[in-house]
Design a protein around this motif. Sequence first.
Motif, short mmCIF file in Angstrom:
data_model
loop_
_atom_site.label_atom_id
_atom_site.label_comp_id
_atom_site.label_asym_id
_atom_site.label_seq_id
_atom_site.Cartn_x
_atom_site.Cartn_y
_atom_site.Cartn_z
N SER B 127 0.83 -1.20 0.00
CA SER B 127 0.00 0.00 0.00
C SER B 127 0.87 1.25 0.00
O SER B 127 1.83 1.35 0.77
CB SER B 127 -0.88 -0.05 1.25
OG SER B 127 -1.30 1.22 1.60
N LYS B 128 0.55 2.19 -0.88
CA LYS B 128 1.27 3.48 -0.91
C LYS B 128 0.25 4.60 -0.84
O LYS B 128 -0.20 5.10 -1.87
CB LYS B 128 2.10 3.59 -2.19
CG LYS B 128 3.23 2.59 -2.27
CD LYS B 128 3.98 2.73 -3.57
CE LYS B 128 5.03 1.64 -3.69
NZ LYS B 128 5.73 1.66 -4.96
N PRO B 129 -0.13 4.98 0.34
CA PRO B 129 -1.13 6.05 0.47
C PRO B 129 -0.43 7.41 0.57
O PRO B 129 0.13 7.77 1.60
CB PRO B 129 -1.82 5.71 1.78
CG PRO B 129 -0.80 4.94 2.56
CD PRO B 129 0.25 4.42 1.64
N ASN B 130 -0.46 8.18 -0.48
CA ASN B 130 0.27 9.45 -0.50
C ASN B 130 -0.65 10.63 -0.21
O ASN B 130 -1.77 10.68 -0.69
CB ASN B 130 0.92 9.66 -1.87
CG ASN B 130 1.90 8.54 -2.20
OD1 ASN B 130 2.49 7.96 -1.31
ND2 ASN B 130 2.03 8.24 -3.48
N LEU B 131 -0.11 11.58 0.54
CA LEU B 131 -0.86 12.80 0.83
C LEU B 131 -0.03 13.98 0.34
O LEU B 131 1.14 14.10 0.71
CB LEU B 131 -1.10 12.95 2.34
CG LEU B 131 -1.68 11.76 3.11
CD1 LEU B 131 -1.78 12.08 4.60
CD2 LEU B 131 -3.05 11.40 2.58
N HIS B 142 -5.10 9.35 7.09
CA HIS B 142 -5.05 8.06 6.42
C HIS B 142 -4.76 6.99 7.46
O HIS B 142 -3.94 7.19 8.35
CB HIS B 142 -3.94 8.04 5.36
CG HIS B 142 -3.67 6.66 4.88
ND1 HIS B 142 -2.56 5.95 5.26
CD2 HIS B 142 -4.41 5.84 4.12
CE1 HIS B 142 -2.63 4.75 4.72
NE2 HIS B 142 -3.72 4.65 4.02
N GLY B 143 -5.44 5.89 7.36
CA GLY B 143 -5.19 4.80 8.30
C GLY B 143 -5.12 3.49 7.54
O GLY B 143 -5.84 3.28 6.54
N PHE B 144 -4.26 2.59 8.00
CA PHE B 144 -4.07 1.32 7.30
C PHE B 144 -3.80 0.26 8.36
O PHE B 144 -2.91 0.43 9.19
CB PHE B 144 -2.87 1.47 6.36
CG PHE B 144 -2.49 0.22 5.62
CD1 PHE B 144 -3.02 -0.05 4.37
CD2 PHE B 144 -1.56 -0.67 6.15
CE1 PHE B 144 -2.64 -1.19 3.66
CE2 PHE B 144 -1.18 -1.81 5.46
CZ PHE B 144 -1.72 -2.06 4.21
#
Lengths: 442, 202
Positions: B127-131, B142-144
């Motif tokens: 997962s690559k959650p970018n802000l 963002h939460g994972f």
Amino acid sequence: MNKNIIKKGLTEKIIKEISSFKEEPSWMLEFRLKSFEIFKSKPMPSFGPSLKDLDFDSINYYIRPQDKTHTKWEDVPKNIKETFDHLGVPESERGFLAGTGAQFESEMVYHSLKEHLIDQGIIFESIENGLKNHEELFKKYFGKIVPASDNKFSALNSAVWSGGSFIYIPKGIKLDMPLQAYFRMNSENLGQFERTLIITDEDSFLHYIEGCTAPVYTTDSLHSAVVEIIAHENSRMEYTTLQNWSKNVYNLVTKRAFVKKNAEMYWLDVNLGSKITMKYPAIYLMGEKAKGEIQSLAFAEKGQNIDAGAKIFHIAKKTSSLVLSKSISKNGGISTYRGITKISEDANFSKSKTTCDALILDNTSISNTYPTNDIRTNSANFEHEAKVSRINDEKLHYLKSRGINEKEANTMMINGFADPITKKLPMEYAVELNRLIELYLK
Amino acid sequence: MKNTIYIKNPDDLKLNFIKKNEANFIILINENIENKYKYTLNLNKENTSSKILFLIITGENSKLDFNIFVNHFASKTSLDLKFKTVLFKNAHLNFNGNIFVEKNLKKIKSSMIHQNLLESKESKIISKPNLEINSDEVEINHGFATGNFNKEEIYYLQSRNLSKKTIKKELTKAFLFKELEGKISKELKKQIKQDIICSIPL
């Protein structure tokens, strides 16, 4: 002062001169030259802030302020000693440190360890003396944790490294006072490429602190260090950095620790200064039940781009890690968290948590978060959370209603935001950091 | 959720939110294939908001690659994204999420939450959650979280004479159905639940 300056730019001849100054064994010169070839072949990083203005040809790769490393402050040349006096380094050493190293330009000018600790077998020397006096141990680990081929700047450091510390903590020794190294870049257009190698043997403990400063010039300087750490079984290593470079310094650093069975590695990283920082301390959890923790605090204001983060690799089973990253941006500053957590197929029953908090103080500033979470086993527990916000209006209103003016209230809120990190610092540094936060907010 | 639109397995989706109180979405992905999904969510006008729930169930030999772009182009916009994923067998999920907030915007809220269950040792998730945040008046998070089925719950249910396969099915249903409670019409809920039950590869 006997000051040797090698002319600007980087060539094979310059690397040979540096090696010759240091009277190194031939294998080290070969290592440097091979690294130089890697440096030339490697591209600039494809991510992060632009480094297009970094001119490798305008940098002095080596400035030797004196001929040798002293063990008494009285022997250090007066003007250098005055610089460190002004920074309070000798005073801290007397107060609460087990040993101190001080680097001025390209060389360690001072390195000292309390006598009873030398008797216990602890080694705390300049990296050059580490190579001269403990070649076998040095060679076993040097370049093994961060190979020259890792990235362009680790290759550069491997080619021109100079200064830094070599530390070995023997089996069973728990050092209850920290060791400290202080890095100062005083000249214009300087490249400082210190190299630090730390080995904590089984059941040992070490807390190492590094501080960095430089005066302001109109032209840019480059600080490109490599730190290699190996924490053997059941040992604990704590590494604290307080970086307050001036705003003309490119701070491009590679830091990595290998952590063996039941050992613990703790990075605490505070970044206040520099023009551009790219720094992602890494922990490889290689032995069962190894633990890693990285906590960082970054401040970015006008003209600053702080690109920092953490890398955690869970390789063995039952390993655990924690990452806490906090950043504050104001007046157009850019702060970025860039990190990776990888839990490999064999890292069964591992646990990891990453928390990123960013505070933006005005609408000209930027905050970015680029985490990568790579989870390859179903028995691991992994959590990641990121939050970007401004100062809470309700809390600000509450403080103002108690008679606190807006400026003080803001300072209190930011100190509170930074508190989980500052409270982990030794008292003397926490006080200094709070003062620096106040200056930052002015 | 009012005005909920239910979509199954969209490969490519571009939503431009330009009116107040627009519809919310529930998107079910239950394919066992190698596939790429690209979703672009643009919040172009002030006072637009939406909630999007992704329910992802996939199994053997599947490789799902998600690229999601959330763009806040106007003030007072909010988006709530939630992903609930269950990966069975050697399923592989790759997620690239991007939340972008343009300069000089006010009162932006954006949330991207992932909750993942990995049923098998062979399943994996990247997962690559970018802000990328260019304004200060924002609340972005963002939460994972990733884990396996709760061992204590499995043990308890086994002691009640249920097979491991049945238990995993029930726990998967509970994990996903939880998100549907009280939010949508009875008919739609029934349909989604039925689709979920049919998708569990056990």
